[in-house]
Write a protein that holds these residues in place. Structure first.
Motif, PDB file in Angstrom:
ATOM      1  N   SER A 135      47.505 -15.136 -59.900  1.00  0.00           N
ATOM      2  CA  SER A 135      46.912 -16.385 -59.400  1.00  0.00           C
ATOM      3  C   SER A 135      45.796 -16.130 -58.386  1.00  0.00           C
ATOM      4  CB  SER A 135      47.987 -17.268 -58.784  1.00  0.00           C
ATOM      5  OG  SER A 135      48.673 -16.555 -57.767  1.00  0.00           O
ATOM      6  N   ASN A 136      45.856 -15.039 -57.658  1.00  0.00           N
ATOM      7  CA  ASN A 136      44.850 -14.779 -56.623  1.00  0.00           C
ATOM      8  C   ASN A 136      43.965 -13.579 -56.959  1.00  0.00           C
ATOM      9  OD1 ASN A 136      46.809 -12.869 -56.434  1.00  0.00           O
ATOM     10  ND2 ASN A 136      47.074 -13.000 -54.214  1.00  0.00           N
ATOM     11  N   VAL A 137      43.547 -13.454 -58.205  1.00  0.00           N
ATOM     12  CA  VAL A 137      42.741 -12.297 -58.606  1.00  0.00           C
ATOM     13  C   VAL A 137      41.306 -12.459 -58.090  1.00  0.00           C
ATOM     14  CG1 VAL A 137      42.105 -13.204 -60.890  1.00  0.00           C
ATOM     15  CG2 VAL A 137      42.084 -10.769 -60.486  1.00  0.00           C
ATOM     16  N   ASN A 138      40.869 -11.484 -57.289  1.00  0.00           N
ATOM     17  CA  ASN A 138      39.493 -11.452 -56.781  1.00  0.00           C
ATOM     18  C   ASN A 138      38.770 -10.224 -57.290  1.00  0.00           C
ATOM     19  OD1 ASN A 138      39.749 -13.804 -55.277  1.00  0.00           O
ATOM     20  ND2 ASN A 138      40.589 -12.706 -53.516  1.00  0.00           N
ATOM     21  N   ILE A 198      37.837 -13.053 -67.886  1.00  0.00           N
ATOM     22  CA  ILE A 198      39.046 -13.882 -67.845  1.00  0.00           C
ATOM     23  C   ILE A 198      38.884 -15.002 -68.862  1.00  0.00           C
ATOM     24  CG2 ILE A 198      40.454 -15.409 -66.419  1.00  0.00           C
ATOM     25  CD1 ILE A 198      39.590 -13.778 -63.979  1.00  0.00           C
ATOM     26  N   VAL A 199      39.953 -15.262 -69.616  1.00  0.00           N
ATOM     27  CA  VAL A 199      39.950 -16.343 -70.600  1.00  0.00           C
ATOM     28  C   VAL A 199      40.928 -17.403 -70.105  1.00  0.00           C
ATOM     29  CG1 VAL A 199      40.257 -16.968 -73.015  1.00  0.00           C
ATOM     30  CG2 VAL A 199      39.526 -14.654 -72.428  1.00  0.00           C
ATOM     31  N   ASP A 200      40.426 -18.624 -69.946  1.00  0.00           N
ATOM     32  CA  ASP A 200      41.270 -19.728 -69.486  1.00  0.00           C
ATOM     33  C   ASP A 200      42.256 -20.148 -70.572  1.00  0.00           C
ATOM     34  OD1 ASP A 200      40.148 -19.968 -66.917  1.00  0.00           O
ATOM     35  OD2 ASP A 200      38.449 -21.105 -67.726  1.00  0.00           O
ATOM     36  N   PRO A 201      43.338 -20.834 -70.192  1.00  0.00           N
ATOM     37  CA  PRO A 201      44.323 -21.284 -71.183  1.00  0.00           C
ATOM     38  C   PRO A 201      43.671 -22.126 -72.288  1.00  0.00           C
ATOM     39  CG  PRO A 201      45.137 -21.652 -68.958  1.00  0.00           C
ATOM     40  CD  PRO A 201      43.703 -21.224 -68.834  1.00  0.00           C
ATOM     41  N   GLY A 202      43.985 -21.801 -73.534  1.00  0.00           N
ATOM     42  CA  GLY A 202      43.466 -22.542 -74.685  1.00  0.00           C
ATOM     43  C   GLY A 202      42.010 -22.262 -75.021  1.00  0.00           C
ATOM     44  N   ALA A 203      41.357 -21.417 -74.256  1.00  0.00           N
ATOM     45  CA  ALA A 203      39.927 -21.154 -74.468  1.00  0.00           C
ATOM     46  C   ALA A 203      39.710 -19.967 -75.404  1.00  0.00           C
ATOM     47  CB  ALA A 203      39.242 -20.891 -73.133  1.00  0.00           C
ATOM     48  N   LEU A 225      38.836  -7.620 -60.191  1.00  0.00           N
ATOM     49  CA  LEU A 225      39.392  -7.259 -61.505  1.00  0.00           C
ATOM     50  C   LEU A 225      39.621  -5.757 -61.633  1.00  0.00           C
ATOM     51  CD1 LEU A 225      37.449  -9.521 -64.048  1.00  0.00           C
ATOM     52  CD2 LEU A 225      39.841  -9.672 -63.375  1.00  0.00           C
ATOM     53  N   GLU A 226      38.706  -4.969 -61.089  1.00  0.00           N
ATOM     54  CA  GLU A 226      38.833  -3.517 -61.203  1.00  0.00           C
ATOM     55  C   GLU A 226      40.121  -3.027 -60.526  1.00  0.00           C
ATOM     56  OE1 GLU A 226      36.058   0.232 -60.090  1.00  0.00           O
ATOM     57  OE2 GLU A 226      35.040  -1.536 -60.912  1.00  0.00           O
ATOM     58  N   ALA A 227      40.389  -3.539 -59.340  1.00  0.00           N
ATOM     59  CA  ALA A 227      41.612  -3.153 -58.622  1.00  0.00           C
ATOM     60  C   ALA A 227      42.849  -3.641 -59.367  1.00  0.00           C
ATOM     61  CB  ALA A 227      41.590  -3.731 -57.210  1.00  0.00           C
ATOM     62  N   MET A 228      42.743  -4.843 -59.945  1.00  0.00           N
ATOM     63  CA  MET A 228      43.874  -5.387 -60.703  1.00  0.00           C
ATOM     64  C   MET A 228      44.223  -4.479 -61.879  1.00  0.00           C
ATOM     65  SD  MET A 228      44.268  -8.458 -63.340  1.00  0.00           S
ATOM     66  CE  MET A 228      43.311  -7.401 -64.351  1.00  0.00           C
ATOM     67  N   TRP A 229      43.194  -3.992 -62.603  1.00  0.00           N
ATOM     68  CA  TRP A 229      43.444  -3.112 -63.747  1.00  0.00           C
ATOM     69  C   TRP A 229      44.049  -1.783 -63.297  1.00  0.00           C
ATOM     70  CZ3 TRP A 229      43.917  -4.808 -68.423  1.00  0.00           C
ATOM     71  CH2 TRP A 229      43.202  -5.911 -68.858  1.00  0.00           C
ATOM     72  N   LYS A 230      43.593  -1.254 -62.160  1.00  0.00           N
ATOM     73  CA  LYS A 230      44.132   0.009 -61.646  1.00  0.00           C
ATOM     74  C   LYS A 230      45.599  -0.120 -61.267  1.00  0.00           C
ATOM     75  CE  LYS A 230      39.971   2.208 -59.869  1.00  0.00           C
ATOM     76  NZ  LYS A 230      39.218   2.596 -58.685  1.00  0.00           N
ATOM     77  N   ASP A 231      45.945  -1.284 -60.697  1.00  0.00           N
ATOM     78  CA  ASP A 231      47.318  -1.501 -60.221  1.00  0.00           C
ATOM     79  C   ASP A 231      48.254  -2.022 -61.308  1.00  0.00           C
ATOM     80  OD1 ASP A 231      46.406  -0.682 -57.768  1.00  0.00           O
ATOM     81  OD2 ASP A 231      46.112  -2.725 -56.996  1.00  0.00           O
ATOM     82  N   ALA A 232      47.727  -2.325 -62.495  1.00  0.00           N
ATOM     83  CA  ALA A 232      48.547  -2.926 -63.559  1.00  0.00           C
ATOM     84  C   ALA A 232      49.630  -1.962 -64.033  1.00  0.00           C
ATOM     85  CB  ALA A 232      47.665  -3.329 -64.728  1.00  0.00           C
ATOM     86  N   LYS A 233      50.817  -2.509 -64.257  1.00  0.00           N
ATOM     87  CA  LYS A 233      51.928  -1.715 -64.788  1.00  0.00           C
ATOM     88  C   LYS A 233      51.786  -1.658 -66.311  1.00  0.00           C
ATOM     89  CE  LYS A 233      54.863  -3.328 -61.101  1.00  0.00           C
ATOM     90  NZ  LYS A 233      55.494  -4.569 -60.718  1.00  0.00           N
ATOM     91  N   PRO A 234      52.036  -0.507 -66.899  1.00  0.00           N
ATOM     92  CA  PRO A 234      51.905  -0.372 -68.358  1.00  0.00           C
ATOM     93  C   PRO A 234      52.717  -1.416 -69.143  1.00  0.00           C
ATOM     94  CG  PRO A 234      52.183   1.779 -67.368  1.00  0.00           C
ATOM     95  CD  PRO A 234      52.376   0.777 -66.264  1.00  0.00           C
ATOM     96  N   ASP A 235      53.872  -1.810 -68.617  1.00  0.00           N
ATOM     97  CA  ASP A 235      54.696  -2.805 -69.321  1.00  0.00           C
ATOM     98  C   ASP A 235      54.069  -4.195 -69.329  1.00  0.00           C
ATOM     99  OD1 ASP A 235      56.532  -0.851 -69.840  1.00  0.00           O
ATOM    100  OD2 ASP A 235      57.891  -1.401 -68.200  1.00  0.00           O
ATOM    101  N   ASP A 236      53.137  -4.449 -68.398  1.00  0.00           N
ATOM    102  CA  ASP A 236      52.479  -5.760 -68.327  1.00  0.00           C
ATOM    103  C   ASP A 236      51.270  -5.860 -69.250  1.00  0.00           C
ATOM    104  OD1 ASP A 236      54.325  -6.524 -66.427  1.00  0.00           O
ATOM    105  OD2 ASP A 236      53.009  -6.056 -64.727  1.00  0.00           O
ATOM    106  N   LEU A 237      50.779  -4.707 -69.727  1.00  0.00           N
ATOM    107  CA  LEU A 237      49.581  -4.680 -70.565  1.00  0.00           C
ATOM    108  C   LEU A 237      49.911  -4.992 -72.018  1.00  0.00           C
ATOM    109  CD1 LEU A 237      47.839  -1.454 -69.233  1.00  0.00           C
ATOM    110  CD2 LEU A 237      47.211  -3.820 -68.742  1.00  0.00           C
ATOM    111  N   MET A 238      49.013  -5.721 -72.651  1.00  0.00           N
ATOM    112  CA  MET A 238      49.096  -5.969 -74.093  1.00  0.00           C
ATOM    113  C   MET A 238      47.804  -5.424 -74.685  1.00  0.00           C
ATOM    114  SD  MET A 238      50.316  -9.901 -73.704  1.00  0.00           S
ATOM    115  CE  MET A 238      49.420 -10.164 -72.181  1.00  0.00           C
ATOM    116  N   ASP A 239      47.877  -4.856 -75.888  1.00  0.00           N
ATOM    117  CA  ASP A 239      46.640  -4.372 -76.482  1.00  0.00           C
ATOM    118  C   ASP A 239      46.588  -4.633 -77.974  1.00  0.00           C
ATOM    119  OD1 ASP A 239      48.044  -2.214 -77.735  1.00  0.00           O
ATOM    120  OD2 ASP A 239      47.775  -0.991 -75.961  1.00  0.00           O
ATOM    121  N   SER A 240      45.358  -4.788 -78.439  1.00  0.00           N
ATOM    122  CA  SER A 240      45.076  -4.937 -79.865  1.00  0.00           C
ATOM    123  C   SER A 240      44.076  -3.864 -80.225  1.00  0.00           C
ATOM    124  CB  SER A 240      44.466  -6.309 -80.157  1.00  0.00           C
ATOM    125  OG  SER A 240      45.372  -7.334 -79.835  1.00  0.00           O
TER     126      SER A 240
END
Length: 194
Positions: A89-92, A52-57, A94-109
């Motif tokens: 805001s309540n991410v505990n 996780i990268v904090d804002p501005g970091a 990360l693995e589950a968060m990535w599995k549940d992520a919607k493709p439209d919410d993902l950004m990639d480089s």
């Protein structure tokens, strides 16, 4: 999320681990989760490979290419993708968060890895330097200087000064060649922003 490169330069020889650093910057006011994927997971060790990268970091990621036998056909086949998503805001988990992520919410480089072997010029300079040092060491070992052997008309002090100057100039040429290579790469590199 801003990724510092679109090309990862890996300079050979590849007999040891080659490390390249990548910087991820979070210009937003929200926390961002990231993970790094590659098309060649057995060839690379990526640390950290997620987080996780904090804002501005900014986070520095080390991409470590493992030693291997260089094959020119593999030059541009290895690729990386940095996926990011705004952190809930309540991410505990990360693995589950990535599995549940919607493709439209993902950004990639996407990044491409470029292998670069030392040029023949670099090899010749190194070889000439090694030969010159060997000649100097051999003349010291057998107790003769170049002047006594009749092939050179200078003493050990002059020879040593010339050898030091030669080494200094070869080091400078090497640095200039590296700088030139980096500038050529930078001509083709832009900063990716999602």
């Amino acid at each position: 999320m801003t990724v510092s490169k679109v090309l990862l330069m890996c300079a050979g020889p590849f007999t040891d681990v080659v490390t390249t650093n990548l910087k991820l910057r979070n210009p937003s006011d929200k926390r961002v989760c990231f993970k790094v994927k590659t098309t060649a997971p057995r060839r690379y060790c990526v640390r950290p490979n997620s987080g996780i990268v904090d804002p501005g970091a900014t986070v520095t990621i080390s991409v470590m290419l493992q030693p291997f036998d260089y094959d020119p056909n593999e030059k541009s086949k290895h690729k990386f993708m940095v996926q990011t998503i705004f952190a809930p805001s309540n991410v505990n988990d990360l693995e589950a968060m990535w599995k549940d992520a919607k493709p439209d919410d993902l950004m990639d480089s996407k990044l491409r890895c470029v292998f670069e072997m030392p040029s023949d010029n670099d090899k010749m300079n190194e070889l000439e330097s090694t030969k010159a040092v060997s000649v100097l060491n051999a003349s010291k070992a057998d107790g003769t200087s170049g002047a006594k052997a009749g092939s050179l008309s200078m003493d050990d002090t002059e020879m040593r000064k010339l050898m030091e100057e030669c080494k200094r100039l070869q080091t400078e040429v090497g640095k200039l060649l590296d700088e030139n290579r980096q500038l050529k790469v930078l001509e083709n590199v832009c900063i990716c922003t999602n």
